[in-house]
Write an enzyme that holds these catalytic residues in place. Structure first.
Site, PDB file in Angstrom:
ATOM      1  N   ILE A 259       0.687  -1.429  -0.046  1.00  0.00           N
ATOM      2  CA  ILE A 259       0.066  -0.044  -0.010  1.00  0.00           C
ATOM      3  C   ILE A 259       0.778   1.400  -0.079  1.00  0.00           C
ATOM      4  O   ILE A 259       0.109   2.337  -0.091  1.00  0.00           O
ATOM      5  CB  ILE A 259      -1.126   0.003   1.266  1.00  0.00           C
ATOM      6  CG1 ILE A 259      -0.102  -0.227   2.598  1.00  0.00           C
ATOM      7  CG2 ILE A 259      -2.104  -0.994   1.263  1.00  0.00           C
ATOM      8  CD1 ILE A 259      -1.283   0.023   3.705  1.00  0.00           C
ATOM      9  N   GLY A 260       2.358   1.036   0.093  1.00  0.00           N
ATOM     10  CA  GLY A 260       2.963   2.306   0.016  1.00  0.00           C
ATOM     11  C   GLY A 260       4.532   2.079   0.133  1.00  0.00           C
ATOM     12  O   GLY A 260       4.767   0.837   0.355  1.00  0.00           O
ATOM     13  N   ARG A 261       5.264   2.850  -0.573  1.00  0.00           N
ATOM     14  CA  ARG A 261       6.736   2.543  -0.525  1.00  0.00           C
ATOM     15  C   ARG A 261       7.381   3.902  -0.533  1.00  0.00           C
ATOM     16  O   ARG A 261       7.035   4.905  -0.998  1.00  0.00           O
ATOM     17  CB  ARG A 261       7.129   2.087  -2.121  1.00  0.00           C
ATOM     18  CG  ARG A 261       8.549   1.320  -1.906  1.00  0.00           C
ATOM     19  CD  ARG A 261       8.479   0.926  -3.605  1.00  0.00           C
ATOM     20  NE  ARG A 261       8.152  -0.155  -3.538  1.00  0.00           N
ATOM     21  CZ  ARG A 261       8.607  -1.548  -3.105  1.00  0.00           C
ATOM     22  NH1 ARG A 261       9.570  -1.476  -2.521  1.00  0.00           N
ATOM     23  NH2 ARG A 261       7.924  -2.495  -3.185  1.00  0.00           N
ATOM     24  N   SER A 263      11.691   5.817   0.639  1.00  0.00           N
ATOM     25  CA  SER A 263      13.065   5.731   0.614  1.00  0.00           C
ATOM     26  C   SER A 263      13.618   4.597   1.367  1.00  0.00           C
ATOM     27  O   SER A 263      14.704   3.785   0.640  1.00  0.00           O
ATOM     28  CB  SER A 263      13.762   6.752   0.644  1.00  0.00           C
ATOM     29  OG  SER A 263      13.102   8.101   0.145  1.00  0.00           O
ATOM     30  N   TYR A 264      13.185   4.310   2.426  1.00  0.00           N
ATOM     31  CA  TYR A 264      13.591   3.335   3.319  1.00  0.00           C
ATOM     32  C   TYR A 264      12.856   2.388   3.665  1.00  0.00           C
ATOM     33  O   TYR A 264      13.436   1.042   4.063  1.00  0.00           O
ATOM     34  CB  TYR A 264      14.068   3.943   4.740  1.00  0.00           C
ATOM     35  CG  TYR A 264      14.834   5.130   4.652  1.00  0.00           C
ATOM     36  CD1 TYR A 264      16.409   4.922   4.558  1.00  0.00           C
ATOM     37  CD2 TYR A 264      14.522   6.335   4.940  1.00  0.00           C
ATOM     38  CE1 TYR A 264      17.214   5.912   4.285  1.00  0.00           C
ATOM     39  CE2 TYR A 264      15.516   7.332   4.646  1.00  0.00           C
ATOM     40  CZ  TYR A 264      16.699   7.288   4.516  1.00  0.00           C
ATOM     41  OH  TYR A 264      17.573   8.098   4.571  1.00  0.00           O
ATOM     42  N   LYS A 266       9.026  -0.227   2.901  1.00  0.00           N
ATOM     43  CA  LYS A 266       7.710  -0.663   1.957  1.00  0.00           C
ATOM     44  C   LYS A 266       6.779  -0.849   3.020  1.00  0.00           C
ATOM     45  O   LYS A 266       6.873  -1.626   4.332  1.00  0.00           O
ATOM     46  CB  LYS A 266       8.221  -1.988   1.290  1.00  0.00           C
ATOM     47  CG  LYS A 266       6.727  -2.593   0.771  1.00  0.00           C
ATOM     48  CD  LYS A 266       7.336  -3.691  -0.373  1.00  0.00           C
ATOM     49  CE  LYS A 266       7.739  -4.913   0.161  1.00  0.00           C
ATOM     50  NZ  LYS A 266       8.166  -5.977  -0.656  1.00  0.00           N
ATOM     51  N   ASP A 377       8.308  16.316   9.577  1.00  0.00           N
ATOM     52  CA  ASP A 377       7.694  15.726   8.277  1.00  0.00           C
ATOM     53  C   ASP A 377       6.270  15.783   7.779  1.00  0.00           C
ATOM     54  O   ASP A 377       5.936  14.698   7.476  1.00  0.00           O
ATOM     55  CB  ASP A 377       8.416  14.288   8.076  1.00  0.00           C
ATOM     56  CG  ASP A 377       8.643  13.760   6.859  1.00  0.00           C
ATOM     57  OD1 ASP A 377       8.726  14.668   5.749  1.00  0.00           O
ATOM     58  OD2 ASP A 377       8.633  12.613   6.773  1.00  0.00           O
TER      59      ASP A 377
END
EC number: 2.7.11.13
Length: 597
Positions: A259-261, A263-264, A266, A377
């Site tokens: 459902i998402g990915r 830089s660091y 998954k 962030d």
């Protein structure tokens, strides 16, 4: 030179001493006298007082500089003070080089490279050799009597006498290692405000000795009741040998879809096998941690997850576990997608929608700030929408902890489009950077674009980010005329390049919160008490058919199978597994619920 056991902390020089694979951290009062300095290092490294040693300090360029004279030691301290570094980094080697300029035994250039080796860190104080430990049960700190409990290695334990203290308290231990520990030998400190009341514990000032270690009531790992749990629940949390009966592993979950990915990591949607509850699992490969500092954000994320777990507008933590190759955060699954996906569908939002979302975000940020955490962030991708339409902030890896009133930090970090001017200028900063980012996010919601669009740039991709930063620092932000006076006013308030004048940025964070609540954009439109209780109806209700519904997630992720690539034995062999000791965690409230299913 004053003894390193001095209890006066202000003005102490922190000596971070590397020797034969270990880091020994000790403290000394200036002025440093060469003979005393060498005697201190020999004692810390357990070398005979007549043993020759070579001492080198690392300058700001990362170069090793020998200390052989009082003048060279004074120069090292002068450079430390002028650079305002927090510690003097020292390497100690046994013996002297055969000839001047030649390396010592065990010295090669890789020993000075950050991250090239893993160092076992010991904090030396009053003869105690403290190591950071993740304690699996609540243990009372011997100094402040608050409980050492939570995520991360926030507890220190002496490897010899097993004395347990908070990291913040370890320099308040008056007794030497091995002495009987009595109440009068402890510097009195006020108990922390968060002390647990009515905890089941028979701790007292009395001590007994058992074997070679100290058996003190404060060090028995008493289980204590979590809020809302029963004594029975708490006592079954751990079995007799300290291993968890509620241990969680990959076998407890069925991975469903990506459902998402980032830089660091998954992120995968997963089903708990026994309860069929749906969670999101953030998966991080251990091989990416090739620098000592890289592991810090994982510990920070765990710590903030603990603080966030019971707050309505922050994503909470179910558990953490690991395999030889990966770390796993099991967190709440929020089915409404994120604001980025929502904005892609809507292009821009009505002001009343932006008012609702920004109101809940303000409450979430204030909750973090009140606990000494800068979020750092905030962006559309990190604002999730739950099944009812309320928001939840997620992704705490960029957070900065332990910020008290007036404290500042200086790390350059963040998502480029949301970075505050004070960060770009290299200034020290505090909570102000979160309110700037909220201004950027509100502009995006109401205008349908970033306030710093650089579309049509002719520069190469390499220079685009620098140009963006220049715009953030120098260009006046133009508010669309289509926005109301109220909306324009609050955007100007949050997007003030001077953090001392920015909306919400008072030294007293509660005063800053009042300023935001009373701004004309919110005043008369939001009942803040009802908002915090989630009693205000959201303006948008995502159509979620079930907890497995992926309608609100990008197909570029959901079309991907949640497969984990096979482990490479060579890669596994290079991972220092001790770096991840104590990563495992289970939220006891979550597990109590699962037991009742």
């Amino acid at each position: 030179m004053s003894s390193p056991t001095s209890l006066e902390e202000d003005g102490d020089i922190k000596l971070k001493t590397r020797f034969q694979g270990q880091v020994v951290v000790l403290y000394a009062r200036p002025p440093l006298i060469l003979d005393d300095f060498f005697a201190l290092l020999k004692d810390a490294c357990k070398q005979h007082k007549k043993q020759d040693i070579t001492v080198k300090w690392i300058d700001e360029d990362g170069d090793p500089i020998s200390i052989d004279s009082q003048m060279e030691l004074d120069e090292a301290v002068r450079c430390l003070n002028s650079s305002q570094e927090a510690e003097l980094n020292i390497h100690v080697f046994v013996g002297k080089p055969e000839l001047p300029g030649l390396p010592c035994q065990g010295e090669d250039k890789t020993v000075y490279r950050r991250g090239a080796r893993r160092w076992k860190k010991i904090y030396l104080y009053n003869g105690h050799r403290f190591q950071a430990k993740r304690l699996n049960r609540r243990i009372q700190c011997f100094i402040c009597h608050d409980y050492i409990w939570g995520i991360g290695r926030q507890g220190f334990r002496c490897v010899d006498c097993r004395l347990c203290v908070h990291k913040k308290c370890h320099r308040h231990v008056r007794t030497h290692c091995g002495q009987a520990l009595q109440g009068p030998n402890i510097i009195p400190m006020a108990p922390a405000s968060g002390s647990l009341k009515g905890a089941r514990s028979n701790t007292s000032s009395s001590t007994t000795r058992s074997g070679g270690g100290i058996d003190n009531g404060a060090f028995h790992e008493h289980e204590i009741e979590s809020p809302g749990s029963t004594s029975h629940d708490a006592s079954r949390a751990m079995n007799g040998n300290g291993s968890s009966k509620w241990a969680v592993s990959l076998n407890d979950f069925r991975l469903l879809t990506v459902i998402g990915r980032g830089s660091y990591a998954k992120v995968v949607q997963a089903e708990h096998v026994s309860t069929r509850q749906i969670y999101a699992i953030k998966i991080i490969k251990k091989e990416m941690f090739n620098e000592d500092e890289d592991i810090d954000w994982v510990q920070t994320e765990k710590s903030v997850f603990e603080a966030a777990s019971n707050y309505p507008f922050l994503v909470g933590l179910h558990s953490c576990f690991q395999t030889e190759s990966r770390l796993f955060f099991v967190i709440e699954f929020v089915p409404g997608g994120d604001l980025m996906f929502h904005m892609q569908q809507q292009r821009k939002l009505p002001e009343e929608h932006a008012r609702f979302y920004s109101g809940e975000i303000i409450l979430a940020l204030h909750f973090l700030h009140s606990r000494g955490i800068i979020y750092r962030d905030l962006k559309l991708d990190n604002v999730l929408i739950d099944a009812e339409g309320h928001i939840k902030l997620t992704d705490y890896g960029m957070c900065k902890e332990n910020i008290k009133d007036g404290d500042l930090t200086s790390t350059f970090c963040g998502t480029p489009n949301y970075i505050a001017p004070e960060i770009l200028r290299g200034d020290e900063y505090g909570f102000s950077v979160d309110w700037w980012a909220l201004g950027v996010l509100m502009f995006e919601m109401m205008a349908g674009r970033s306030p710093f669009d650089i579309v049509g740039m002719q520069n190469s991709e390499e220079n685009t980010e620098d140009y963006l930063f220049q715009i953030i620092l120098e260009r006046q932000i133009r508010i669309p005329r289509s926005l109301s006076v109220r909306a324009s006013g609050i955007l100007k308030g949050f997007l003030n390049k001077d953090p001392t004048e920015r909306l919400g940025c008072k030294l007293d964070i509660n005063e800053g919160l009042r300023d935001m609540k009373e701004h004309q954009f919110f005043r008369g439109f939001i009942d803040w008490e009802a908002l915090e209780q989630k009693a205000v109806a959201p303006p948008y209700h995502p159509a979620v058919e079930s907890d497995r519904d992926l309608t609100h997630f990008d197909h570029q992720f959901t079309d991907e199978l949640p497969q984990l690539s096979p482990d490479n034995p060579d890669v596994i062999a290079r991972i220092d597994q001790s770096e991840f000791d104590g990563f495992e965690y289970v939220n006891p409230l979550q597990m109590s619920r699962e037991d009742s299913v």
